[in-house]
Design a protein around this motif. Structure first.
Motif, PDB file in Angstrom:
ATOM      1  N   PRO A 124      63.408  -7.581  59.072  1.00  0.00           N
ATOM      2  CA  PRO A 124      62.974  -8.497  58.016  1.00  0.00           C
ATOM      3  C   PRO A 124      62.730  -7.785  56.684  1.00  0.00           C
ATOM      4  CG  PRO A 124      61.144  -8.022  59.487  1.00  0.00           C
ATOM      5  CD  PRO A 124      62.359  -7.324  60.054  1.00  0.00           C
ATOM      6  N   VAL A 125      62.935  -8.525  55.603  1.00  0.00           N
ATOM      7  CA  VAL A 125      62.677  -8.040  54.248  1.00  0.00           C
ATOM      8  C   VAL A 125      61.738  -9.052  53.585  1.00  0.00           C
ATOM      9  CG1 VAL A 125      63.688  -7.455  51.997  1.00  0.00           C
ATOM     10  CG2 VAL A 125      64.954  -6.931  54.114  1.00  0.00           C
ATOM     11  N   PHE A 126      60.738  -8.529  52.894  1.00  0.00           N
ATOM     12  CA  PHE A 126      59.766  -9.362  52.178  1.00  0.00           C
ATOM     13  C   PHE A 126      59.802  -9.016  50.697  1.00  0.00           C
ATOM     14  CE2 PHE A 126      58.256  -9.215  56.485  1.00  0.00           C
ATOM     15  CZ  PHE A 126      57.617 -10.420  56.704  1.00  0.00           C
ATOM     16  N   GLU A 127      59.681 -10.028  49.870  1.00  0.00           N
ATOM     17  CA  GLU A 127      59.469  -9.824  48.433  1.00  0.00           C
ATOM     18  C   GLU A 127      57.968  -9.909  48.209  1.00  0.00           C
ATOM     19  OE1 GLU A 127      60.257 -11.949  44.093  1.00  0.00           O
ATOM     20  OE2 GLU A 127      61.115 -12.863  45.901  1.00  0.00           O
ATOM     21  N   LEU A 128      57.443  -8.966  47.414  1.00  0.00           N
ATOM     22  CA  LEU A 128      56.025  -8.996  47.050  1.00  0.00           C
ATOM     23  C   LEU A 128      55.913  -9.566  45.645  1.00  0.00           C
ATOM     24  CD1 LEU A 128      54.875  -5.528  48.400  1.00  0.00           C
ATOM     25  CD2 LEU A 128      54.648  -7.771  49.493  1.00  0.00           C
ATOM     26  N   ILE A 129      55.273 -10.717  45.540  1.00  0.00           N
ATOM     27  CA  ILE A 129      55.151 -11.425  44.270  1.00  0.00           C
ATOM     28  C   ILE A 129      53.724 -11.226  43.748  1.00  0.00           C
ATOM     29  CG2 ILE A 129      55.315 -13.677  43.155  1.00  0.00           C
ATOM     30  CD1 ILE A 129      57.100 -14.433  45.701  1.00  0.00           C
ATOM     31  N   THR A 130      53.611 -10.554  42.606  1.00  0.00           N
ATOM     32  CA  THR A 130      52.290 -10.297  42.038  1.00  0.00           C
ATOM     33  C   THR A 130      52.063 -11.248  40.859  1.00  0.00           C
ATOM     34  OG1 THR A 130      53.200  -8.576  40.598  1.00  0.00           O
ATOM     35  CG2 THR A 130      52.256  -7.858  42.704  1.00  0.00           C
ATOM     36  N   GLY A 131      50.785 -11.378  40.518  1.00  0.00           N
ATOM     37  CA  GLY A 131      50.442 -12.155  39.326  1.00  0.00           C
ATOM     38  C   GLY A 131      50.240 -13.614  39.554  1.00  0.00           C
ATOM     39  N   HIS A 153      53.921  -8.969  61.449  1.00  0.00           N
ATOM     40  CA  HIS A 153      53.192 -10.054  62.126  1.00  0.00           C
ATOM     41  C   HIS A 153      52.026 -10.521  61.249  1.00  0.00           C
ATOM     42  CE1 HIS A 153      51.670 -12.432  65.437  1.00  0.00           C
ATOM     43  NE2 HIS A 153      50.510 -11.797  65.385  1.00  0.00           N
ATOM     44  N   ASN A 154      51.321  -9.550  60.642  1.00  0.00           N
ATOM     45  CA  ASN A 154      50.185  -9.889  59.780  1.00  0.00           C
ATOM     46  C   ASN A 154      50.625 -10.706  58.567  1.00  0.00           C
ATOM     47  OD1 ASN A 154      48.616  -8.408  61.551  1.00  0.00           O
ATOM     48  ND2 ASN A 154      48.476  -6.619  60.216  1.00  0.00           N
ATOM     49  N   LEU A 155      51.741 -10.311  57.933  1.00  0.00           N
ATOM     50  CA  LEU A 155      52.219 -11.039  56.744  1.00  0.00           C
ATOM     51  C   LEU A 155      52.677 -12.446  57.096  1.00  0.00           C
ATOM     52  CD1 LEU A 155      54.262  -8.432  54.666  1.00  0.00           C
ATOM     53  CD2 LEU A 155      51.822  -8.880  54.687  1.00  0.00           C
ATOM     54  N   ARG A 156      53.277 -12.590  58.269  1.00  0.00           N
ATOM     55  CA  ARG A 156      53.714 -13.927  58.682  1.00  0.00           C
ATOM     56  C   ARG A 156      52.513 -14.835  58.927  1.00  0.00           C
ATOM     57  NH1 ARG A 156      58.591 -11.740  62.592  1.00  0.00           N
ATOM     58  NH2 ARG A 156      60.191 -11.659  60.937  1.00  0.00           N
ATOM     59  N   ALA A 157      51.405 -14.260  59.394  1.00  0.00           N
ATOM     60  CA  ALA A 157      50.197 -15.047  59.655  1.00  0.00           C
ATOM     61  C   ALA A 157      49.427 -15.330  58.361  1.00  0.00           C
ATOM     62  CB  ALA A 157      49.302 -14.317  60.650  1.00  0.00           C
ATOM     63  N   ASP A 158      49.433 -14.365  57.431  1.00  0.00           N
ATOM     64  CA  ASP A 158      48.698 -14.512  56.170  1.00  0.00           C
ATOM     65  C   ASP A 158      49.424 -13.709  55.095  1.00  0.00           C
ATOM     66  OD1 ASP A 158      46.997 -14.593  53.993  1.00  0.00           O
ATOM     67  OD2 ASP A 158      45.242 -13.850  55.079  1.00  0.00           O
ATOM     68  N   PRO A 159      50.205 -14.368  54.253  1.00  0.00           N
ATOM     69  CA  PRO A 159      51.021 -13.656  53.259  1.00  0.00           C
ATOM     70  C   PRO A 159      50.246 -13.133  52.045  1.00  0.00           C
ATOM     71  CG  PRO A 159      51.397 -16.006  53.057  1.00  0.00           C
ATOM     72  CD  PRO A 159      50.480 -15.810  54.244  1.00  0.00           C
ATOM     73  N   GLN A 160      48.942 -13.401  51.979  1.00  0.00           N
ATOM     74  CA  GLN A 160      48.150 -12.893  50.848  1.00  0.00           C
ATOM     75  C   GLN A 160      47.782 -11.437  51.128  1.00  0.00           C
ATOM     76  OE1 GLN A 160      48.086 -14.866  48.145  1.00  0.00           O
ATOM     77  NE2 GLN A 160      49.279 -16.152  49.536  1.00  0.00           N
ATOM     78  N   SER A 181      46.992  -5.730  54.298  1.00  0.00           N
ATOM     79  CA  SER A 181      47.152  -7.069  54.860  1.00  0.00           C
ATOM     80  C   SER A 181      45.958  -7.351  55.761  1.00  0.00           C
ATOM     81  CB  SER A 181      48.462  -7.166  55.655  1.00  0.00           C
ATOM     82  OG  SER A 181      48.466  -6.227  56.728  1.00  0.00           O
ATOM     83  N   THR A 182      45.852  -8.592  56.198  1.00  0.00           N
ATOM     84  CA  THR A 182      44.775  -8.999  57.094  1.00  0.00           C
ATOM     85  C   THR A 182      45.331  -9.067  58.505  1.00  0.00           C
ATOM     86  OG1 THR A 182      43.774 -10.281  55.316  1.00  0.00           O
ATOM     87  CG2 THR A 182      43.070 -10.807  57.569  1.00  0.00           C
ATOM     88  N   GLY A 183      44.677  -8.363  59.424  1.00  0.00           N
ATOM     89  CA  GLY A 183      45.123  -8.364  60.819  1.00  0.00           C
ATOM     90  C   GLY A 183      45.158  -9.777  61.372  1.00  0.00           C
ATOM     91  N   ALA A 184      46.298 -10.162  61.945  1.00  0.00           N
ATOM     92  CA  ALA A 184      46.465 -11.533  62.449  1.00  0.00           C
ATOM     93  C   ALA A 184      45.480 -11.852  63.564  1.00  0.00           C
ATOM     94  CB  ALA A 184      47.905 -11.734  62.931  1.00  0.00           C
ATOM     95  N   ARG A 185      45.204 -10.891  64.422  1.00  0.00           N
ATOM     96  CA  ARG A 185      44.269 -11.122  65.524  1.00  0.00           C
ATOM     97  C   ARG A 185      42.852 -10.697  65.153  1.00  0.00           C
ATOM     98  NH1 ARG A 185      48.694  -9.339  68.708  1.00  0.00           N
ATOM     99  NH2 ARG A 185      47.854  -7.230  68.705  1.00  0.00           N
ATOM    100  N   SER A 186      42.733  -9.539  64.514  1.00  0.00           N
ATOM    101  CA  SER A 186      41.405  -8.955  64.271  1.00  0.00           C
ATOM    102  C   SER A 186      40.718  -9.512  63.025  1.00  0.00           C
ATOM    103  CB  SER A 186      41.531  -7.446  64.123  1.00  0.00           C
ATOM    104  OG  SER A 186      42.210  -7.137  62.905  1.00  0.00           O
ATOM    105  N   GLY A 187      41.522  -9.934  62.044  1.00  0.00           N
ATOM    106  CA  GLY A 187      40.951 -10.346  60.769  1.00  0.00           C
ATOM    107  C   GLY A 187      40.545  -9.160  59.901  1.00  0.00           C
ATOM    108  N   ALA A 188      40.748  -7.938  60.412  1.00  0.00           N
ATOM    109  CA  ALA A 188      40.370  -6.721  59.682  1.00  0.00           C
ATOM    110  C   ALA A 188      41.435  -6.383  58.638  1.00  0.00           C
ATOM    111  CB  ALA A 188      40.220  -5.555  60.654  1.00  0.00           C
ATOM    112  N   GLN A 189      41.006  -5.710  57.578  1.00  0.00           N
ATOM    113  CA  GLN A 189      41.952  -5.261  56.549  1.00  0.00           C
ATOM    114  C   GLN A 189      42.732  -4.070  57.098  1.00  0.00           C
ATOM    115  OE1 GLN A 189      42.205  -6.841  53.155  1.00  0.00           O
ATOM    116  NE2 GLN A 189      41.560  -8.196  54.789  1.00  0.00           N
TER     117      GLN A 189
END
Length: 143
Positions: free
Chosen positions: A136-143, A80-87, A41-49
């Motif tokens: 929390p639970v997240f679904e990961l949608i690929t494709g 927190h990172n997924l909520r800021a950027d779900p990609q 994921s992309t760090g919400a504050r840092s922008g780092a992977q």
């Protein structure tokens, strides 16, 4: 979490990430035999992977991950990172990383899938009992 605990957790995660990649998605120790994926994921504050080994559940052909943090009072940082950027990018087994979108389940969906997760991995029931937050639970949608 103290700086020492954070550093120790990062070291632990890095050892598991390295083992996962060396062994086609298999990790020993406390995770042996448990389905793990690597979530980037992309760090919400840092922008780092940020790469995290995360338990996953394949339920009816859908991939779910759980932000349990072993029942601690705060979500893991990746939530927190997924909520800021779900990609995100996901590595399962020896397959190359695939892009995915993380979709946080709304309460009704989360409440219907969580018992299935607990049935497969009872520790997640214990984690929910240890904290006042709704895990929390997240679904990961690929494709």
């Amino acid at each position: 979490m103290s700086d020492d605990a954070m550093s120790s957790e990062r070291d632990f995660n890095q050892r598991n990430i390295d083992e996962f990649r060396r062994n086609g998605g298999k990790v020993g120790g406390q995770f042996e035999g448990f389905p793990l994926l690597l979530l980037t994921s992309t760090g919400a504050r840092s922008g780092a992977q940020r790469v995290n080994p995360v338990a996953y559940f394949d339920v009816d052909g859908k991939i779910y991950i759980v932000g349990s943090a072993a029942g601690r009072d705060n979500n893991p940082a990746w939530v927190h990172n997924l909520r800021a950027d779900p990609q995100v990018s996901v590595e399962i087994g020896s397959d190359p990383a695939k892009p995915a979108t993380a979709r946080e389940l709304p309460t009704d969906e989360r409440d219907s899938i969580y018992p299935v997760i607990v049935e497969r991995a009872p520790g997640f029931g214990e984690y929910q009992q240890k904290t006042d937050r709704v895990i929390p639970v997240f679904e990961l949608i690929t494709g």
